[in-house]
Write an enzyme that holds these catalytic residues in place. Structure first.
Site, PDB file in Angstrom:
ATOM      1  N   HIS A  44       0.835  -1.188   0.000  1.00 11.95           N
ATOM      2  CA  HIS A  44       0.000   0.000   0.000  1.00 11.95           C
ATOM      3  C   HIS A  44       0.879   1.251   0.000  1.00 11.95           C
ATOM      4  O   HIS A  44       2.069   1.197   0.329  1.00 11.95           O
ATOM      5  CB  HIS A  44      -0.927  -0.009   1.214  1.00 11.95           C
ATOM      6  CG  HIS A  44      -1.998  -1.054   1.126  1.00 11.95           C
ATOM      7  ND1 HIS A  44      -3.013  -1.161   2.043  1.00 11.95           N
ATOM      8  CD2 HIS A  44      -2.206  -2.050   0.225  1.00 11.95           C
ATOM      9  CE1 HIS A  44      -3.815  -2.162   1.721  1.00 11.95           C
ATOM     10  NE2 HIS A  44      -3.326  -2.725   0.610  1.00 11.95           N
ATOM     11  N   GLU A  46       1.118   3.834   1.918  1.00 13.41           N
ATOM     12  CA  GLU A  46       1.734   4.212   3.187  1.00 13.41           C
ATOM     13  C   GLU A  46       3.001   3.395   3.448  1.00 13.41           C
ATOM     14  O   GLU A  46       4.006   3.926   3.931  1.00 13.41           O
ATOM     15  CB  GLU A  46       0.754   3.983   4.347  1.00 13.41           C
ATOM     16  CG  GLU A  46      -0.582   4.671   4.162  1.00 13.41           C
ATOM     17  CD  GLU A  46      -1.632   3.762   3.558  1.00 13.41           C
ATOM     18  OE1 GLU A  46      -2.738   3.686   4.125  1.00 13.41           O
ATOM     19  OE2 GLU A  46      -1.334   3.136   2.512  1.00 13.41           O
ATOM     20  N   CYS A  69      -5.540   1.078   6.167  1.00 14.99           N
ATOM     21  CA  CYS A  69      -6.268  -0.136   6.543  1.00 14.99           C
ATOM     22  C   CYS A  69      -5.842  -0.607   7.928  1.00 14.99           C
ATOM     23  O   CYS A  69      -4.719  -0.363   8.377  1.00 14.99           O
ATOM     24  CB  CYS A  69      -6.044  -1.229   5.500  1.00 14.99           C
ATOM     25  SG  CYS A  69      -4.356  -1.852   5.417  1.00 14.99           S
ATOM     26  N   CYS A  78      -1.866  -1.489   7.582  1.00 16.63           N
ATOM     27  CA  CYS A  78      -0.979  -0.326   7.499  1.00 16.63           C
ATOM     28  C   CYS A  78      -0.880   0.397   8.835  1.00 16.63           C
ATOM     29  O   CYS A  78       0.143   1.005   9.156  1.00 16.63           O
ATOM     30  CB  CYS A  78      -1.479   0.634   6.420  1.00 16.63           C
ATOM     31  SG  CYS A  78      -1.320   0.007   4.736  1.00 16.63           S
ATOM     32  N   THR A 189     -23.445  -6.678 -29.807  1.00 16.81           N
ATOM     33  CA  THR A 189     -22.083  -6.184 -30.031  1.00 16.81           C
ATOM     34  C   THR A 189     -21.117  -7.340 -30.228  1.00 16.81           C
ATOM     35  O   THR A 189     -20.227  -7.284 -31.091  1.00 16.81           O
ATOM     36  CB  THR A 189     -21.635  -5.312 -28.851  1.00 16.81           C
ATOM     37  OG1 THR A 189     -22.478  -4.159 -28.766  1.00 16.81           O
ATOM     38  CG2 THR A 189     -20.194  -4.860 -29.015  1.00 16.81           C
ATOM     39  N   ASP A 193     -19.451  -7.228 -33.842  1.00 19.97           N
ATOM     40  CA  ASP A 193     -18.075  -6.710 -33.804  1.00 19.97           C
ATOM     41  C   ASP A 193     -17.043  -7.765 -33.422  1.00 19.97           C
ATOM     42  O   ASP A 193     -15.859  -7.580 -33.685  1.00 19.97           O
ATOM     43  CB  ASP A 193     -17.973  -5.549 -32.805  1.00 19.97           C
ATOM     44  CG  ASP A 193     -18.774  -4.333 -33.231  1.00 19.97           C
ATOM     45  OD1 ASP A 193     -19.217  -4.307 -34.396  1.00 19.97           O
ATOM     46  OD2 ASP A 193     -18.974  -3.420 -32.402  1.00 19.97           O
ATOM     47  N   LEU A 197     -12.283  -6.839 -26.050  1.00 20.55           N
ATOM     48  CA  LEU A 197     -12.632  -6.072 -24.854  1.00 20.55           C
ATOM     49  C   LEU A 197     -11.527  -6.024 -23.809  1.00 20.55           C
ATOM     50  O   LEU A 197     -11.780  -5.794 -22.628  1.00 20.55           O
ATOM     51  CB  LEU A 197     -13.911  -6.604 -24.213  1.00 20.55           C
ATOM     52  CG  LEU A 197     -15.176  -6.580 -25.088  1.00 20.55           C
ATOM     53  CD1 LEU A 197     -16.356  -7.142 -24.312  1.00 20.55           C
ATOM     54  CD2 LEU A 197     -15.478  -5.161 -25.574  1.00 20.55           C
ATOM     55  N   ARG A 200      -5.466  -2.611 -24.334  1.00 22.39           N
ATOM     56  CA  ARG A 200      -4.255  -2.882 -25.087  1.00 22.39           C
ATOM     57  C   ARG A 200      -3.521  -1.589 -25.437  1.00 22.39           C
ATOM     58  O   ARG A 200      -4.084  -0.501 -25.378  1.00 22.39           O
ATOM     59  CB  ARG A 200      -4.590  -3.632 -26.391  1.00 22.39           C
ATOM     60  CG  ARG A 200      -5.313  -4.956 -26.161  1.00 22.39           C
ATOM     61  CD  ARG A 200      -5.585  -5.700 -27.460  1.00 22.39           C
ATOM     62  NE  ARG A 200      -6.451  -4.972 -28.384  1.00 22.39           N
ATOM     63  CZ  ARG A 200      -7.781  -4.960 -28.287  1.00 22.39           C
ATOM     64  NH1 ARG A 200      -8.389  -5.594 -27.303  1.00 22.39           N
ATOM     65  NH2 ARG A 200      -8.500  -4.306 -29.176  1.00 22.39           N
ATOM     66  N   THR A 293     -28.970   2.391 -23.694  1.00 21.62           N
ATOM     67  CA  THR A 293     -30.290   2.961 -23.427  1.00 21.62           C
ATOM     68  C   THR A 293     -30.900   2.384 -22.165  1.00 21.62           C
ATOM     69  O   THR A 293     -31.475   3.109 -21.340  1.00 21.62           O
ATOM     70  CB  THR A 293     -31.235   2.704 -24.616  1.00 21.62           C
ATOM     71  OG1 THR A 293     -30.672   3.298 -25.791  1.00 21.62           O
ATOM     72  CG2 THR A 293     -32.613   3.290 -24.356  1.00 21.62           C
TER      73      THR A 293
END
Length: 366
Positions: A44, A46, A69, A78, A189, A193, A197, A200, A293
């Site tokens: 983390h 910290e 945390c 932490c 989709t 297509d 997903l 990259r 939508t």
């Protein structure tokens, strides 16, 4: 604190599903050390800053953007390291609404004699909008992204959508995928297509993101790019019924999850509940238009980014948003503009639901 906030930004495209956190150890107005959280499972912010500071942390001040945390997860608490370091003061940008936290770390530090100040600046709330939203609602923060022409079309009348926007905007979309940690599209989709997903061409190594498909009738092909790459990055397909392809998809590594139907398709509230329960904190919805939508109409889009290309397709093109059942201007769904940015030859518009409407939004339980 501003330096700590800017340090936190360095993890924006690598840290999902964890929050963005930056930390600075300072003494007498001078920076002693810096740190930021770069990846889930890593140190983390910290800890990074305190390790760099070493003995110089004793009697110094720690500035950290999110409450430290106090529990064991992938890494030790932490708070324990902070107490051992001998810091005299801690300034926290935002309390953590995590049920394991909720100000408890601040209490522990104060009880041990450490001076603690909580800034509660809205800028830290916005920086960690995904993480904080998930902790408060149990659902992922939904970021709707659309690439559209000036007249609001996402594809030509033939369905062709490659490419609406330019290369710079498409790269930004890949960054948004990495930032969210999960991306969602509709079955249409996937069929038209055949996307991957995945994020990259980034300058950093992004996290392994989860790809999600809304597919009520389970029509996703086992030969699709998503199915063929399911062993490399998780693919979750939500369906209303198993159908005949479930076994073939699961053999590819795709997880098929049954979800209840609503009057318009799959129940989006149930989908979000399921994803949130899996620890997914951010969800980038990429469409298409029908899926976008439904999220907008149900009030489930927590943020929108619209990439406008300097092109016109005319009324024959596919609209970015379909019917919203609005008959009067006063009934229109309203948003506030947060940012306008030129991205290559395109323009990115970032919006949030109008504040008044946001107060009225009620997420139905599944």
């Amino acid at each position: 604190m501003d330096l700590a906030r800017r340090l936190a930004e360095r993890g924006r495209y690598t840290v999902a599903p964890n929050p963005l956190v930056g930390a600075v150890v300072a003494r007498d107005g001078s920076v002693v050390s810096e740190g930021w959280h770069s990846r889930a499972g890593g140190d983390h912010a910290e800890i990074v800053a305190l390790n760099e500071a070493g003995g110089a942390a004793r009697g110094a001040t720690l500035y950290v953007t999110l409450e430290p945390c106090n529990h064991y997860g992938r890494t030790p608490p932490c708070v324990e390291t902070i107490l051992r370091s001998g810091l005299s003061r801690v300034v926290v940008g935002q309390l953590d609404p995590n049920p394991k936290m909720r100000g408890r770390s601040v209490e522990i530090l104060r009880e041990a004699g450490v001076e603690v100040e909580v800034a509660s600046d809205p800028i830290f709330e916005r920086q960690n909008e995904q993480y904080l939203h998930h902790m408060r609602t149990g659902r992922p923060f939904v970021h709707l992204k659309l690439a559209t022409t000036l007249d609001g079309r996402i594809a030509a009348s033939s369905g062709d959508s490659r490419w609406v926007t330019g290369e710079a905007a498409r790269l930004r979309a890949h960054e948004l995928r990495a930032e969210a940690g999960a991306v969602l599209v509709g079955a249409n989709t996937v069929r038209t297509d055949d996307p991957m997903l995945t994020p990259r061409d980034l300058s950093v190594s992004p996290p392994r993101i989860t790809r999600v498909v809304l597919d009520p009738n389970l029509m996703t092909s086992p030969e699709s790019n998503l199915a063929r790459s399911a062993h490399e990055a998780p693919v979750v397909v939500f369906a209303a019924e198993a159908g005949g392809r479930e076994r073939e998809l699961e053999e590819r590594g795709v997880e098929v999850v049954l979800a209840p139907r609503s009057e318009e398709g799959l129940d989006l509230s149930c989908v979000l509940e399921e994803l949130g329960g899996r620890g997914i904190k951010g969800l980038l919805v990429e469409g298409g238009g029908e899926t976008a939508t439904r999220f907008v109409r149900k009030g489930l889009a927590d943020k929108m980014t619209l990439f406008y290309a300097p092109k016109l397709l005319g009324s024959e093109g596919v609209p970015m948003i379909g019917a919203l059942r609005v008959t009067k201007m006063a009934e229109s769904l309203q948003f506030s503009v947060s940012e306008v940015e030129k991205v290559g030859q395109d323009v990115a518009l970032t919006l949030y639901p109008d504040a008044a409407r946001e107060e009225e939004r009620v997420h139905r339980a599944c």
